[in-house]
Enzyme design. Structure first.
Site, PDB file in Angstrom:
ATOM      1  N   GLU A 225       0.821  -1.214   0.000  1.00 17.15           N
ATOM      2  CA  GLU A 225       0.000   0.000   0.000  1.00 17.15           C
ATOM      3  C   GLU A 225       0.857   1.266   0.000  1.00 17.15           C
ATOM      4  OE1 GLU A 225      -0.589  -2.676   1.783  1.00 17.15           O
ATOM      5  OE2 GLU A 225      -2.507  -3.333   0.964  1.00 17.15           O
TER       6      GLU A 225
ATOM      7  N   GLN B  77      -7.284  -1.915  -0.969  1.00 14.02           N
ATOM      8  CA  GLN B  77      -8.292  -2.971  -1.101  1.00 14.02           C
ATOM      9  C   GLN B  77      -9.275  -3.019   0.062  1.00 14.02           C
ATOM     10  OE1 GLN B  77      -6.909  -7.213  -1.421  1.00 14.02           O
ATOM     11  NE2 GLN B  77      -7.650  -6.918  -3.495  1.00 14.02           N
ATOM     12  N   PHE B  78      -8.775  -2.744   1.265  1.00 14.46           N
ATOM     13  CA  PHE B  78      -9.640  -2.699   2.443  1.00 14.46           C
ATOM     14  C   PHE B  78      -9.138  -1.603   3.372  1.00 14.46           C
ATOM     15  CE2 PHE B  78     -10.562  -6.935   0.968  1.00 14.46           C
ATOM     16  CZ  PHE B  78     -11.911  -7.048   1.194  1.00 14.46           C
TER      17      PHE B  78
ATOM     18  N   HIS C 154     -10.766  -5.673   7.791  1.00 14.57           N
ATOM     19  CA  HIS C 154     -11.706  -5.587   6.673  1.00 14.57           C
ATOM     20  C   HIS C 154     -13.012  -4.926   7.080  1.00 14.57           C
ATOM     21  CE1 HIS C 154      -8.889  -8.669   5.395  1.00 14.57           C
ATOM     22  NE2 HIS C 154      -9.352  -8.632   4.171  1.00 14.57           N
TER      23      HIS C 154
END
Lengths: 359, 109
Positions: free
Chosen positions: A89, A111-112, A158
């Site tokens: 990231e 992504q999360f 998440h």
């Protein structure tokens, strides 16, 4: 807004929040789609309209994203504009800085929510302040998409709510859509901003369908800035954003059975917050409850409560209540229904406000 | 309905291919997430690959003995549009339930 010193000159001249009431009528350009489809469509159009827009992230390219938000975009626009990155990231956001310096409009995906932590240095120390540091010569037109909040029974990292963390950083704007219509228009707007925008997608709402009016402007979507009244009411204002807006609308329906007429204000922009919309709503209802998934302490609910208190102190019938997640790490899927504010917890919060007695 | 292709994943450090030993599913089968799909052999070991998602098997690539390179298509699923992502589940749309009732005497001034 108050942080104008940090903002680039906006070509559209449209950085003033404005309110939009619930729209009337059903125009011909209205179609039913899920938030996933609405976001996908918005990104497709952004790529078509802006040759400098590029989309990248973990699994964004070939796979089309774990939530299929970028589905089909690589096939349509090419692997140079929609591509996969390593699981890194900090690298994704660092690359965004370089691309923005080189004149691109990066639309990276983390992504999360919980995967944003490794990228915080790039977001806070570079993206948020490069424009300021360079005296406006290096704007950062970056739209960072972050599938956010809980509700899908996913593992750790998440289901987190990072809005207060991002909103605290000068130079960042933060927005979260609550339904497919908002998702389409807010993403298209965010992706044309000259400044960095953190776009928090409520992942538990990706698949619920709703009407999307594709027309822009006052005849269609209304203003993409500021808060939005999603339901008008007289007795109490529920303030929410993201996935909690739908829940608050359910609560409002239930409260109506008990004779309590609730207004639901979708804050939409979490930085800058539309203080005028908060004031206008609560001056009318005189009572307010803020609902968010994030933990209570130093959550954005505190900021909202203060803004309301500042503008409505004389008219408030009770202190602003907060119904939030708890001050614990986001729990596993089995426990998340206990963590996320549910209908009864919100109703309890409303009841506490309704029965408050002065002095 | 949408088709989703699942390529042969990287099965271990430095491995670039795997040999199909036995398919455990056939086209037309409805599979669940984490259900074993295929047994493959690499230069290190034989492993069963679990399904990354639920769906109906549309195509499988490679028969027993065939080599497949990492990143090449292994299996194609058919899934309904707007299904869950690879992580997590789709929240059920339920009629709202309540236990709390509101009571208030509102001064309507």
């Amino acid at each position: 807004m108050s942080n104008s010193i940090l903002e680039s000159v906006d070509a559209a001249g449209d950085s003033t929040p404005g309110r939009t009431g619930t729209s009337a009528g059903t125009p011909a350009s209205t179609i039913v789609m899920s938030m996933q489809q609405a976001l996908n469509r918005a990104l497709d159009e952004v790529l078509a309209e802006n040759p400098k827009a590029v989309i990248f992230g973990e699994d964004c390219g070939q796979l089309g994203g774990v939530f299929r938000i970028t589905d089909g975009l690589q096939a349509k626009h090419g692997a140079q504009r929609v591509f996969d990155t390593p699981l890194a990231e900090s690298g994704i956001l660092g690359m965004s800085v370089g691309l923005a310096m080189a004149g691109f409009h990066p639309i990276p995906e983390v992504q999360f929510d919980g995967f944003a932590y490794p990228a915080i240095n790039q977001i806070v120390c570079q993206i948020a302040r490069m424009n300021y540091r360079s005296r406006g010569t290096l704007p950062m037109p970056i739209t960072l998409r972050v599938p956010s909040f809980g509700g899908i029974r996913a593992p750790e990292h998440h289901g987190e709510s990072l809005e207060a963390l991002f909103a605290h950083v000068p130079g960042l704007k933060v927005v979260s859509p609550s339904n497919p219509h908002e998702a389409y228009h807010l993403l298209k707007y965010a992706a044309t901003r000259p400044d960095p925008v953190i776009f928090m997608e409520p992942k538990s709402r990706y698949w619920q369908k709703g009407e999307v009016n594709l027309a822009h402007g006052e005849a269609g979507a209304g203003s993409p800035t500021g808060a939005k009244v999603m339901r008008e009411g007289r007795h109490l204002t529920l303030v929410a954003w993201g996935a909690m807006v739908a829940r608050c609308l359910q609560v409002a329906e239930l409260a109506a059975e008990d004779g309590i007429d609730i207004e639901v204000l979708d804050l939409r922009w979490l930085k800058p917050i539309d203080a005028e919309a908060l004031a206008a709503s609560v001056r009318k209802t005189r009572r307010a409850v803020v609902v968010h998934e994030a933990p209570l302490t130093s959550g954005l609910g505190a900021e909202v409560a203060q803004l309301i208190t500042q503008s409505c102190f004389d008219t408030l019938r009770a202190p602003v209540e907060r119904v939030t997640g708890f001050d614990v790490p986001y729990p596993s899927g089995d426990l998340e229904d206990e963590y996320i504010p549910n209908i009864d917890r919100i109703l309890f919060g409303i009841q506490r406000v309704l029965e408050y007695k002065r002095g | 309905m949408a088709e989703i292709s699942f390529p042969l994943p990287d099965l271990g450090e430095g491995l670039i291919e795997a040999t199909v030993l036995e398919w455990l599913v056939s086209p037309g089968d409805q599979v669940e997430r984490n259900q074993p799909l295929v047994e493959v052999e690499t230069t290190k070991s034989a492993v069963e690959l679990p399904s990354p998602q639920a769906g109906k098997v549309v195509r499988i690539h490679g028969g027993p003995g065939d080599k497949i390179n990492v990143g090449e298509p292994l299996i194609v699923f058919e899934v309904p549009d707007n299904t869950a992502g690879i992580v997590g589940t789709v929240p059920k749309e339920e009629a709202p339930k309540r236990r709390v009732r509101l009571s208030a005497v509102l001064d309507e001034d």
